[in-house]
Motif scaffolding. Sequence first.
Motif, PDB file in Angstrom:
ATOM      1  N   VAL A  41       0.712  -1.275   0.065  1.00 30.69           N
ATOM      2  CA  VAL A  41       0.117   0.102  -0.120  1.00 30.69           C
ATOM      3  C   VAL A  41       0.917   1.332   0.082  1.00 30.69           C
ATOM      4  N   ALA A  42       1.829   1.045   0.945  1.00 34.91           N
ATOM      5  CA  ALA A  42       2.810   2.332   0.769  1.00 34.91           C
ATOM      6  C   ALA A  42       3.464   2.681  -0.592  1.00 34.91           C
ATOM      7  N   GLN A  43       3.498   1.816  -1.330  1.00 38.21           N
ATOM      8  CA  GLN A  43       4.100   1.821  -2.682  1.00 38.21           C
ATOM      9  C   GLN A  43       3.279   2.576  -3.752  1.00 38.21           C
ATOM     10  N   LEU A  44       2.003   2.905  -3.200  1.00 37.69           N
ATOM     11  CA  LEU A  44       0.901   3.204  -4.389  1.00 37.69           C
ATOM     12  C   LEU A  44       1.498   4.836  -4.639  1.00 37.69           C
ATOM     13  N   ARG A  45       1.287   5.154  -5.692  1.00 41.10           N
ATOM     14  CA  ARG A  45       1.746   6.496  -6.001  1.00 41.10           C
ATOM     15  C   ARG A  45       0.530   7.236  -6.493  1.00 41.10           C
ATOM     16  N   ARG A  46      -0.643   6.724  -6.839  1.00 40.75           N
ATOM     17  CA  ARG A  46      -1.820   7.265  -7.287  1.00 40.75           C
ATOM     18  C   ARG A  46      -3.013   6.289  -6.904  1.00 40.75           C
ATOM     19  N   ILE A  47      -3.984   7.082  -6.308  1.00 37.48           N
ATOM     20  CA  ILE A  47      -5.245   6.261  -5.888  1.00 37.48           C
ATOM     21  C   ILE A  47      -6.367   7.038  -6.739  1.00 37.48           C
ATOM     22  N   VAL A  48      -7.062   6.174  -7.447  1.00 38.07           N
ATOM     23  CA  VAL A  48      -8.156   6.765  -8.099  1.00 38.07           C
ATOM     24  C   VAL A  48      -9.450   6.043  -7.525  1.00 38.07           C
ATOM     25  N   SER A  49     -10.664   6.530  -7.404  1.00 34.13           N
ATOM     26  CA  SER A  49     -11.829   6.101  -6.641  1.00 34.13           C
ATOM     27  C   SER A  49     -12.940   6.474  -7.324  1.00 34.13           C
ATOM     28  N   SER A  50     -14.002   5.495  -7.270  1.00 32.47           N
ATOM     29  CA  SER A  50     -15.368   5.822  -7.680  1.00 32.47           C
ATOM     30  C   SER A  50     -15.862   6.897  -6.752  1.00 32.47           C
ATOM     31  N   GLY A  51     -17.039   7.564  -7.078  1.00 30.04           N
ATOM     32  CA  GLY A  51     -17.489   8.705  -6.489  1.00 30.04           C
ATOM     33  C   GLY A  51     -18.478   8.198  -5.120  1.00 30.04           C
ATOM     34  N   GLU A  52     -18.455   6.776  -5.170  1.00 31.02           N
ATOM     35  CA  GLU A  52     -19.711   6.173  -4.288  1.00 31.02           C
ATOM     36  C   GLU A  52     -18.785   6.138  -2.635  1.00 31.02           C
ATOM     37  N   THR A  53     -19.720   6.531  -1.977  1.00 23.78           N
ATOM     38  CA  THR A  53     -19.196   6.614  -0.362  1.00 23.78           C
ATOM     39  C   THR A  53     -18.208   5.504   0.002  1.00 23.78           C
ATOM     40  N   LYS A  54     -18.640   4.392  -0.055  1.00 23.75           N
ATOM     41  CA  LYS A  54     -18.009   3.168   0.347  1.00 23.75           C
ATOM     42  C   LYS A  54     -16.816   2.869  -0.450  1.00 23.75           C
ATOM     43  N   ALA A  55     -16.559   3.422  -1.548  1.00 23.12           N
ATOM     44  CA  ALA A  55     -15.334   3.457  -2.431  1.00 23.12           C
ATOM     45  C   ALA A  55     -14.421   4.444  -1.736  1.00 23.12           C
ATOM     46  N   ILE A  56     -14.685   5.682  -1.616  1.00 20.74           N
ATOM     47  CA  ILE A  56     -14.121   6.896  -1.291  1.00 20.74           C
ATOM     48  C   ILE A  56     -13.658   6.599   0.191  1.00 20.74           C
ATOM     49  N   GLU A  57     -14.435   5.893   0.995  1.00 24.28           N
ATOM     50  CA  GLU A  57     -13.844   5.572   2.277  1.00 24.28           C
ATOM     51  C   GLU A  57     -12.642   4.765   2.474  1.00 24.28           C
ATOM     52  N   THR A  58     -12.818   3.570   1.551  1.00 26.11           N
ATOM     53  CA  THR A  58     -11.806   2.458   1.271  1.00 26.11           C
ATOM     54  C   THR A  58     -10.604   3.275   0.665  1.00 26.11           C
ATOM     55  N   ALA A  59     -10.657   3.840  -0.319  1.00 26.75           N
ATOM     56  CA  ALA A  59      -9.710   4.874  -0.688  1.00 26.75           C
ATOM     57  C   ALA A  59      -8.767   5.674   0.105  1.00 26.75           C
ATOM     58  N   GLY A  60      -9.599   6.259   0.930  1.00 27.66           N
ATOM     59  CA  GLY A  60      -9.031   7.024   2.071  1.00 27.66           C
ATOM     60  C   GLY A  60      -8.223   6.480   2.827  1.00 27.66           C
ATOM     61  N   ILE A  61      -8.690   5.218   3.274  1.00 29.02           N
ATOM     62  CA  ILE A  61      -7.843   4.569   4.221  1.00 29.02           C
ATOM     63  C   ILE A  61      -6.760   3.889   3.710  1.00 29.02           C
TER      64      ILE A  61
END
Length: 195
Positions: A41-61
């Motif tokens: 997870v620390a290797q990720l340089r870009r995270i793109v999420s759907s606009g749905e709440t559950k996806a945004i919450e997952t992406a934020g974590i």
Amino acid sequence: MFGLYITHPQVKIDAAVPVPEWGLSDVGVARARMAAAKPWVAQLRRIVSSGETKAIETAGILAAPSGVTVEIVEEMHENDRSATGFLPPPEFERAADRFFANPDESFNGWERAIDAQRRIVASVEHVLSTHDTGRPIAFVGHGGVGTLLKCHLEGRPIRRDRDQPHGGGNLYCFRLADRRLSCDWTPIEDWQGWM
């Protein structure tokens, strides 16, 4: 380098709330946090999420360890099922079976699988068209459209047998250079990273 498609884990089901606004359940949050503790997870340089709440919450974590800002792409939403609204789980599973089995047809007003597939593929390809292939990227979204994208990446017809295991919170990995899968659906907290 690698790209990931990650599905949100378990959600709080509330028939009184529109499905796109459902958030993660306590179990879903715990699973996302377990995944966030993994070295990949620390290797990720870009995270793109759907606009749905559950996806945004997952992406934020998942964004916290790498410190990246989550980008929202509204077109990455789950297949549009608003015509029927909430369906109890057994009824939903039967509807999902029909959605995948008849990709050219709409189930009771749902977005057709072929249209949802075109949308998710176009969204991901648009992001990747300007992305540095030397930098790991994660797309955070949903099981239905994630499966449709996976079918496309594999060059297979739309079928539910390519779907993620029950419960959500899974990922698959693909090589950015050629978009070929390098791993099948794996629980987010179990994946050991790109090889």
